[in-house]
Write an enzyme that holds these catalytic residues in place. Sequence first.
Site, mmCIF file in Angstrom:
data_model
loop_
_atom_site.group_PDB
_atom_site.id
_atom_site.type_symbol
_atom_site.label_atom_id
_atom_site.label_comp_id
_atom_site.label_asym_id
_atom_site.label_seq_id
_atom_site.Cartn_x
_atom_site.Cartn_y
_atom_site.Cartn_z
ATOM 1 N N LYS A 253 -11.065 18.251 -24.563
ATOM 2 C CA LYS A 253 -12.161 18.355 -25.542
ATOM 3 C C LYS A 253 -11.837 19.566 -26.425
ATOM 4 C CE LYS A 253 -15.509 20.217 -26.754
ATOM 5 N NZ LYS A 253 -15.535 20.899 -28.075
ATOM 6 N N CYS B 14 -7.205 36.092 -29.244
ATOM 7 C CA CYS B 14 -7.806 36.740 -28.072
ATOM 8 C C CYS B 14 -6.934 37.894 -27.590
ATOM 9 C CB CYS B 14 -7.989 35.737 -26.962
ATOM 10 S SG CYS B 14 -6.429 35.089 -26.417
ATOM 11 N N SER C 245 -15.400 31.748 -25.860
ATOM 12 C CA SER C 245 -16.112 33.030 -25.821
ATOM 13 C C SER C 245 -16.665 33.292 -24.413
ATOM 14 C CB SER C 245 -17.246 32.996 -26.845
ATOM 15 O OG SER C 245 -18.118 31.932 -26.522
ATOM 16 N N PHE D 116 -11.476 27.246 -31.260
ATOM 17 C CA PHE D 116 -10.952 26.888 -32.581
ATOM 18 C C PHE D 116 -9.695 27.660 -32.957
ATOM 19 C CE2 PHE D 116 -13.745 30.492 -33.866
ATOM 20 C CZ PHE D 116 -12.852 31.213 -34.643
HETATM 21 P P1 NAD Z 1 -16.670 29.017 -28.222
HETATM 22 O O1 NAD Z 1 -16.984 29.589 -26.901
HETATM 23 O O2 NAD Z 1 -17.743 28.962 -29.251
HETATM 24 O O3 NAD Z 1 -16.180 27.479 -28.054
HETATM 25 C C1 NAD Z 1 -15.195 27.123 -27.131
HETATM 26 C C2 NAD Z 1 -15.420 25.690 -26.696
HETATM 27 O O4 NAD Z 1 -16.706 25.587 -26.077
HETATM 28 C C3 NAD Z 1 -15.407 24.697 -27.855
HETATM 29 O O5 NAD Z 1 -14.706 23.549 -27.458
HETATM 30 C C4 NAD Z 1 -16.887 24.406 -28.089
HETATM 31 O O6 NAD Z 1 -17.127 23.076 -28.539
HETATM 32 C C5 NAD Z 1 -17.502 24.605 -26.722
HETATM 33 N N1 NAD Z 1 -18.886 25.137 -26.800
HETATM 34 C C6 NAD Z 1 -19.390 25.943 -27.767
HETATM 35 N N2 NAD Z 1 -20.685 26.223 -27.491
HETATM 36 C C7 NAD Z 1 -20.993 25.603 -26.334
HETATM 37 C C8 NAD Z 1 -22.175 25.535 -25.542
HETATM 38 N N3 NAD Z 1 -23.300 26.163 -25.890
HETATM 39 N N4 NAD Z 1 -22.127 24.812 -24.408
HETATM 40 C C9 NAD Z 1 -21.000 24.178 -24.043
HETATM 41 N N5 NAD Z 1 -19.858 24.203 -24.763
HETATM 42 C C10 NAD Z 1 -19.850 24.907 -25.896
HETATM 43 O O7 NAD Z 1 -15.378 29.761 -28.775
HETATM 44 P P2 NAD Z 1 -14.709 29.631 -30.199
HETATM 45 O O8 NAD Z 1 -15.606 30.278 -31.185
HETATM 46 O O9 NAD Z 1 -14.256 28.235 -30.450
HETATM 47 O O10 NAD Z 1 -13.376 30.511 -29.989
HETATM 48 C C11 NAD Z 1 -13.332 31.901 -30.108
HETATM 49 C C12 NAD Z 1 -13.465 32.582 -28.752
HETATM 50 O O11 NAD Z 1 -12.447 32.134 -27.867
HETATM 51 C C13 NAD Z 1 -13.287 34.092 -28.836
HETATM 52 O O12 NAD Z 1 -14.265 34.693 -28.045
HETATM 53 C C14 NAD Z 1 -11.904 34.329 -28.261
HETATM 54 O O13 NAD Z 1 -11.688 35.600 -27.689
HETATM 55 C C15 NAD Z 1 -11.856 33.266 -27.223
HETATM 56 N N6 NAD Z 1 -10.483 32.980 -26.818
HETATM 57 C C16 NAD Z 1 -10.073 33.467 -25.611
HETATM 58 C C17 NAD Z 1 -8.770 33.262 -25.201
HETATM 59 C C18 NAD Z 1 -8.295 33.788 -23.879
HETATM 60 O O14 NAD Z 1 -7.193 33.465 -23.501
HETATM 61 N N7 NAD Z 1 -9.056 34.579 -23.157
HETATM 62 C C19 NAD Z 1 -7.876 32.547 -26.019
HETATM 63 C C20 NAD Z 1 -8.331 32.064 -27.246
HETATM 64 C C21 NAD Z 1 -9.647 32.287 -27.636
#
Ligand code: NAD
Length: 497
Positions: free
Chosen positions: A173, A281, A226, A149
């Site tokens: 997605k 991040c 995450s 997000f």
């Molecule tokens: P998230 O892991 O909750 O969601 C990411 C994606 O995974 C979304 O599209 C979501 O729909 C999907 N998702 C969520 N739960 C799932 C599940 N149980 N099974 C399958 N798919 C699922 O992350 P978020 O809350 O949207 O974003 C924040 C996180 O992203 C933070 O941890 C941040 O550090 C990380 N992030 C990392 C980078 C990087 O480059 N390393 C960059 C941006 C954000």
Amino acid sequence: MEKISHFIDGKAYSLPDSRIGAIFNPAIGEQIAEVELASKEIVKQATENASKAFLKWSRTTPISRSRILSKYKDLIIKNMNELAEIVSKQHGKTIADSKGSIQRGIEVVEYASGITSALKGEHSTSVGTNVDSYTLRQPLGVCAGITPFNFPAMVPMWMFPVAIACGNTFVLKPSEKDPSCAIKLAELAIESGIPPGVLNVVNGDKQAVDALLEDKNVQAISFVGSTPIAEYVYRTGTKNNKRVQALGGAKNHMVIMPDADVDKTTDAIIGSAFGSAGERCMAISVAVCVGDKTKEKVKSKLLDKTEKLNVGPYTDEKSDFGPLNNKSHYEKVLEYIDTGEKEGAKLLADGRNFKLQGYENGYFVGPTIFENVKPNMKIYKEEIFGPVLSMMTTNTYEEALNLVNEHELGNGAAVFTKSGNIAKHFTENAKIGMIGVNVPIPVPVAYHSFGGWKRSLFGDHSMHGPDGVRFYTKLKTATVTWVEDNAGPEFTIPVLS
Ligand code: NAD
């Protein structure tokens, strides 16, 4: 109420009885739209369309794909204001932050529009008598992107421009929390001349992700989110024989040496720890001061500057940062602050009771600073992803470096110093993917690659730049000879015994 559907084969795609998710304006805590959540059938529809489009798109010349992407870049620039408004409204970050992130995405499109030189192979002449050898980089097929997000424009643009420039087709997605930007980017793709089916968007949650992980058309998956979900996507995707790059969470340290310029360092902390409400991040979430004197100097300037920060909605130009994106994340960040207090860290600035007139139901947390944070505390070990800074003190540089290296996450880290020796030692010895020397948020430019180490990245490839091209192409090596019928086979190919 506005309803956001999918974008498949060049047009909006909707099914009447779909599951629905709610989209909120985080500054006021009210629902402003709803989004369709894709079933397995919709994901299949998208990947089948992408698979059909691949047959033609993969045969277009790299230069013609580059030209279309160049037009696409111009269109994104032209629509910058509208895109920034979409991002800020659903994410909550300031317009300046939204524009900055879109600009970083544009730079990837720019890189992708010069893809021809990145796709060049290598050629060895006379590997045997009359025998040459050369390499080709060929597209994989349908690639999928799953994004978080916090950067609804930039993170998708780390992925699909490079993938499609390499000749692949793509199913994106985006996060179900702020999906509209992805739809707008797909609409602009059609307007720029990218053929229908090359870039598709399916909105959804775990169901859509699982469908992509199992889908037979999908050859490769790029994920950003995450760490637990990154690991899940990596393990499930690779088990299903897909190529996967999965970028996870972060806990980025800034090591502050006694010789660091205190004014510049504290400005850097303010921007990198609290900018975008810490939902980056590459945010600095741990400031490690080397020596008590360093800590005292940094602390006093930091508190002065923190007091001057304006927290507010994106519609107020004076806001330095906005609310957290969603209610459950807001509650989680508040819980971390409670936990930090219970663990014995000292709260120097407490953002929990932040209230803004007219925005009482918004997900605002003010800038929060903990002192005396210890390595065994939950607030140190885990990513908080909010405007919360942990301050730690060590006696030596070596102890500070050990902290960085022993943390399980390894996305970014910075060192602030005037010493070239320390800077070089840190750069070479920190077990971290992206290093800043007097740079707090060392995000690589588009023609380098972005990615962390340790549990911040699962897989072997970072995003965009040369690694992006490697990820989205398969290497092939040809060994070639041409022999005239009447000339006889006077050549030898080296054979391994
Ligand atoms: P998230 O892991 O909750 O969601 C990411 C994606 O995974 C979304 O599209 C979501 O729909 C999907 N998702 C969520 N739960 C799932 C599940 N149980 N099974 C399958 N798919 C699922 O992350 P978020 O809350 O949207 O974003 C924040 C996180 O992203 C933070 O941890 C941040 O550090 C990380 N992030 C990392 C980078 C990087 O480059 N390393 C960059 C941006 C954000």
